[in-house]
Design a protein around this motif. Structure first.
Motif, PDB file in Angstrom:
ATOM      1  N   SER A   1      14.365   7.014   9.505  1.00 20.29           N
ATOM      2  CA  SER A   1      14.587   6.715   8.086  1.00 20.29           C
ATOM      3  C   SER A   1      13.569   5.706   7.567  1.00 20.29           C
ATOM      4  CB  SER A   1      16.016   6.213   7.842  1.00 20.29           C
ATOM      5  OG  SER A   1      16.223   4.984   8.488  1.00 20.29           O
ATOM      6  N   THR A   2      13.120   4.797   8.412  1.00 20.79           N
ATOM      7  CA  THR A   2      12.079   3.851   7.993  1.00 20.79           C
ATOM      8  C   THR A   2      10.791   4.598   7.680  1.00 20.79           C
ATOM      9  OG1 THR A   2      13.043   2.059   9.277  1.00 20.79           O
ATOM     10  CG2 THR A   2      10.724   1.837   8.702  1.00 20.79           C
ATOM     11  N   ILE A   3      10.437   5.550   8.527  1.00 21.20           N
ATOM     12  CA  ILE A   3       9.234   6.359   8.283  1.00 21.20           C
ATOM     13  C   ILE A   3       9.382   7.100   6.946  1.00 21.20           C
ATOM     14  CG2 ILE A   3       7.858   8.327   9.086  1.00 21.20           C
ATOM     15  CD1 ILE A   3       7.392   5.891  10.797  1.00 21.20           C
ATOM     16  N   ARG A   4      10.547   7.689   6.703  1.00 19.60           N
ATOM     17  CA  ARG A   4      10.782   8.395   5.435  1.00 19.60           C
ATOM     18  C   ARG A   4      10.691   7.439   4.252  1.00 19.60           C
ATOM     19  NH1 ARG A   4      13.053  13.719   6.085  1.00 19.60           N
ATOM     20  NH2 ARG A   4      13.639  14.007   8.253  1.00 19.60           N
TER      21      ARG A   4
ATOM     22  N   MET B   1       0.839  -1.180   0.000  1.00 16.41           N
ATOM     23  CA  MET B   1       0.000   0.000   0.000  1.00 16.41           C
ATOM     24  C   MET B   1       0.881   1.239   0.000  1.00 16.41           C
ATOM     25  SD  MET B   1      -2.865   1.170   2.732  1.00 16.41           S
ATOM     26  CE  MET B   1      -1.983   1.948   4.055  1.00 16.41           C
ATOM     27  N   ARG B   2       0.611   2.153  -0.913  1.00 13.52           N
ATOM     28  CA  ARG B   2       1.318   3.434  -0.908  1.00 13.52           C
ATOM     29  C   ARG B   2       0.772   4.291   0.217  1.00 13.52           C
ATOM     30  NH1 ARG B   2       2.107   6.579  -6.359  1.00 13.52           N
ATOM     31  NH2 ARG B   2       2.528   8.043  -4.716  1.00 13.52           N
ATOM     32  N   LEU B   3       1.672   4.992   0.896  1.00  7.84           N
ATOM     33  CA  LEU B   3       1.251   5.890   1.976  1.00  7.84           C
ATOM     34  C   LEU B   3       1.293   7.325   1.511  1.00  7.84           C
ATOM     35  CD1 LEU B   3       2.973   4.675   5.253  1.00  7.84           C
ATOM     36  CD2 LEU B   3       0.659   4.267   4.478  1.00  7.84           C
ATOM     37  N   ARG B   4       0.326   8.090   1.952  1.00  8.35           N
ATOM     38  CA  ARG B   4       0.333   9.535   1.792  1.00  8.35           C
ATOM     39  C   ARG B   4       0.949  10.105   3.037  1.00  8.35           C
ATOM     40  NH1 ARG B   4      -5.272  12.442   0.625  1.00  8.35           N
ATOM     41  NH2 ARG B   4      -5.494  11.823   2.744  1.00  8.35           N
ATOM     42  N   SER B   5       1.768  11.110   2.895  1.00  8.93           N
ATOM     43  CA  SER B   5       2.384  11.718   4.066  1.00  8.93           C
ATOM     44  C   SER B   5       1.343  12.475   4.877  1.00  8.93           C
ATOM     45  CB  SER B   5       3.488  12.691   3.646  1.00  8.93           C
ATOM     46  OG  SER B   5       3.919  13.429   4.769  1.00  8.93           O
ATOM     47  N   PRO B   6       1.293  12.240   6.190  1.00 11.74           N
ATOM     48  CA  PRO B   6       0.389  13.025   7.020  1.00 11.74           C
ATOM     49  C   PRO B   6       0.862  14.468   7.136  1.00 11.74           C
ATOM     50  CG  PRO B   6       1.740  11.624   8.388  1.00 11.74           C
ATOM     51  CD  PRO B   6       2.044  11.261   6.951  1.00 11.74           C
TER      52      PRO B   6
ATOM     53  N   PHE C   1       9.784   3.783  -0.840  1.00 10.75           N
ATOM     54  CA  PHE C   1      10.969   2.935  -0.951  1.00 10.75           C
ATOM     55  C   PHE C   1      10.708   1.613  -0.239  1.00 10.75           C
ATOM     56  CE2 PHE C   1      15.275   1.601   0.369  1.00 10.75           C
ATOM     57  CZ  PHE C   1      15.858   1.528  -0.893  1.00 10.75           C
ATOM     58  N   ARG C   2       9.932   1.689   0.855  1.00 14.55           N
ATOM     59  CA  ARG C   2       9.491   0.509   1.589  1.00 14.55           C
ATOM     60  C   ARG C   2       7.985   0.598   1.752  1.00 14.55           C
ATOM     61  NH1 ARG C   2      12.874  -0.395   6.967  1.00 14.55           N
ATOM     62  NH2 ARG C   2      11.610  -2.273   6.942  1.00 14.55           N
ATOM     63  N   THR C   3       7.353  -0.553   1.878  1.00 13.43           N
ATOM     64  CA  THR C   3       5.904  -0.591   2.037  1.00 13.43           C
ATOM     65  C   THR C   3       5.557  -1.228   3.378  1.00 13.43           C
ATOM     66  OG1 THR C   3       5.628  -0.841  -0.339  1.00 13.43           O
ATOM     67  CG2 THR C   3       3.744  -1.409   1.034  1.00 13.43           C
ATOM     68  N   PRO C   4       4.884  -0.478   4.247  1.00  8.82           N
ATOM     69  CA  PRO C   4       4.512  -1.046   5.546  1.00  8.82           C
ATOM     70  C   PRO C   4       3.339  -2.016   5.407  1.00  8.82           C
ATOM     71  CG  PRO C   4       3.597   1.137   5.344  1.00  8.82           C
ATOM     72  CD  PRO C   4       4.446   0.905   4.112  1.00  8.82           C
ATOM     73  N   LYS C   5       3.311  -2.999   6.242  1.00  6.63           N
ATOM     74  CA  LYS C   5       2.170  -3.915   6.306  1.00  6.63           C
ATOM     75  C   LYS C   5       1.054  -3.212   7.090  1.00  6.63           C
ATOM     76  CE  LYS C   5       4.536  -8.108   5.358  1.00  6.63           C
ATOM     77  NZ  LYS C   5       4.990  -7.669   4.108  1.00  6.63           N
ATOM     78  N   GLN C   6      -0.154  -3.733   6.991  1.00  2.34           N
ATOM     79  CA  GLN C   6      -1.307  -3.091   7.608  1.00  2.34           C
ATOM     80  C   GLN C   6      -1.122  -2.839   9.108  1.00  2.34           C
ATOM     81  OE1 GLN C   6      -3.703  -1.633   5.951  1.00  2.34           O
ATOM     82  NE2 GLN C   6      -4.659  -0.893   7.813  1.00  2.34           N
ATOM     83  N   PRO C   7      -0.575  -3.773   9.888  1.00  2.30           N
ATOM     84  CA  PRO C   7      -0.378  -3.479  11.323  1.00  2.30           C
ATOM     85  C   PRO C   7       0.544  -2.267  11.543  1.00  2.30           C
ATOM     86  CG  PRO C   7      -0.174  -5.831  10.939  1.00  2.30           C
ATOM     87  CD  PRO C   7      -0.235  -5.176   9.589  1.00  2.30           C
ATOM     88  N   GLN C   8       1.533  -2.108  10.678  1.00  2.00           N
ATOM     89  CA  GLN C   8       2.449  -0.969  10.795  1.00  2.00           C
ATOM     90  C   GLN C   8       1.722   0.334  10.452  1.00  2.00           C
ATOM     91  OE1 GLN C   8       5.399  -1.931  11.970  1.00  2.00           O
ATOM     92  NE2 GLN C   8       5.998   0.167  12.308  1.00  2.00           N
ATOM     93  N   VAL C   9       0.876   0.287   9.417  1.00  2.00           N
ATOM     94  CA  VAL C   9       0.079   1.466   9.043  1.00  2.00           C
ATOM     95  C   VAL C   9      -0.811   1.871  10.214  1.00  2.00           C
ATOM     96  CG1 VAL C   9      -1.741   2.326   7.508  1.00  2.00           C
ATOM     97  CG2 VAL C   9       0.124   0.944   6.574  1.00  2.00           C
ATOM     98  N   GLU C  10      -1.439   0.897  10.836  1.00  2.00           N
ATOM     99  CA  GLU C  10      -2.312   1.180  11.976  1.00  2.00           C
ATOM    100  C   GLU C  10      -1.523   1.761  13.151  1.00  2.00           C
ATOM    101  OE1 GLU C  10      -4.519  -2.431  12.607  1.00  2.00           O
ATOM    102  OE2 GLU C  10      -5.450  -2.269  10.623  1.00  2.00           O
ATOM    103  N   ALA C  11      -0.316   1.263  13.366  1.00  2.00           N
ATOM    104  CA  ALA C  11       0.529   1.787  14.445  1.00  2.00           C
ATOM    105  C   ALA C  11       0.945   3.228  14.172  1.00  2.00           C
ATOM    106  CB  ALA C  11       1.763   0.905  14.635  1.00  2.00           C
ATOM    107  N   ILE C  12       1.293   3.518  12.925  1.00  2.00           N
ATOM    108  CA  ILE C  12       1.660   4.891  12.548  1.00  2.00           C
ATOM    109  C   ILE C  12       0.470   5.824  12.767  1.00  2.00           C
ATOM    110  CG2 ILE C  12       2.298   6.403  10.630  1.00  2.00           C
ATOM    111  CD1 ILE C  12       3.867   3.957   9.489  1.00  2.00           C
TER     112      ILE C  12
END
Length: 150
Positions: free
Chosen positions: A43-46, A1-6, A52-63
């Motif tokens: 750097s992982t958040i960036r 999933m692509r993330l949009r920057s908050p 460059f990296r794609t977080p899994k759904q649990p990581q998206v929810e944690a963010i």
């Protein structure tokens, strides 16, 4: 999933009164704090934000939880032009009842659609919040916060 920057709203006219150096510092601190809260490096958040990296759904929810926003506020729906938007609206037509309005310049809800009642309720909430913004009862920042948490 692509993330949009908050933080995508940081460059708009609402924040132009904030000195650029301060804004950059807030941006870096927000990255560091968010990463620290969820146990990853800045750097992982960036890397997530730049795809460059794609977080899994649990990581998206944690963010999202660390930022106190809805996980959907981070999702990039890849709507980049009017054609993309129309494609999305056509997909939503059957289930949510979103259809062209009779005046041909807006949208309306087909009440016979399965999720039309909930869609109508959500649109009313949005309209009420926009009205508060336009009347000056809430600030643009409060409106952006409401949208991120919705």
């Amino acid at each position: 999933m692509r993330l949009r920057s908050p933080y995508r709203h940081c460059g708009n006219t609402q924040t132009r009164s904030i000195p650029k150096g301060l804004l950059a510092l807030q941006f870096v601190l927000a990255h560091f704090t968010t990463g620290e809260k969820i146990g990853v490096s800045e750097s992982t958040i960036r890397h997530y934000e730049t795809n460059f990296r794609t977080p899994k759904q649990p990581q998206v929810e944690a963010i999202a939880e660390a930022l106190d926003i809805s996980p959907l506020a981070l999702k990039d729906f890849r709507v980049e032009n009017a054609r993309d938007l129309l494609g999305l609206l056509l997909q939503l037509e059957d289930e949510f009842g979103i259809v062209p309005a009779e005046n041909e310049s807006g949208l309306s809800i087909d009440v016979s659609a399965e999720k039309a009642p909930k869609t109508t309720q959500m649109l009313k909430a949005w309209a009420a919040k926009r009205n508060e913004l336009e009347s000056g009862r809430i600030t643009p920042e409060e409106y952006a916060d409401w949208k991120a948490k919705f």
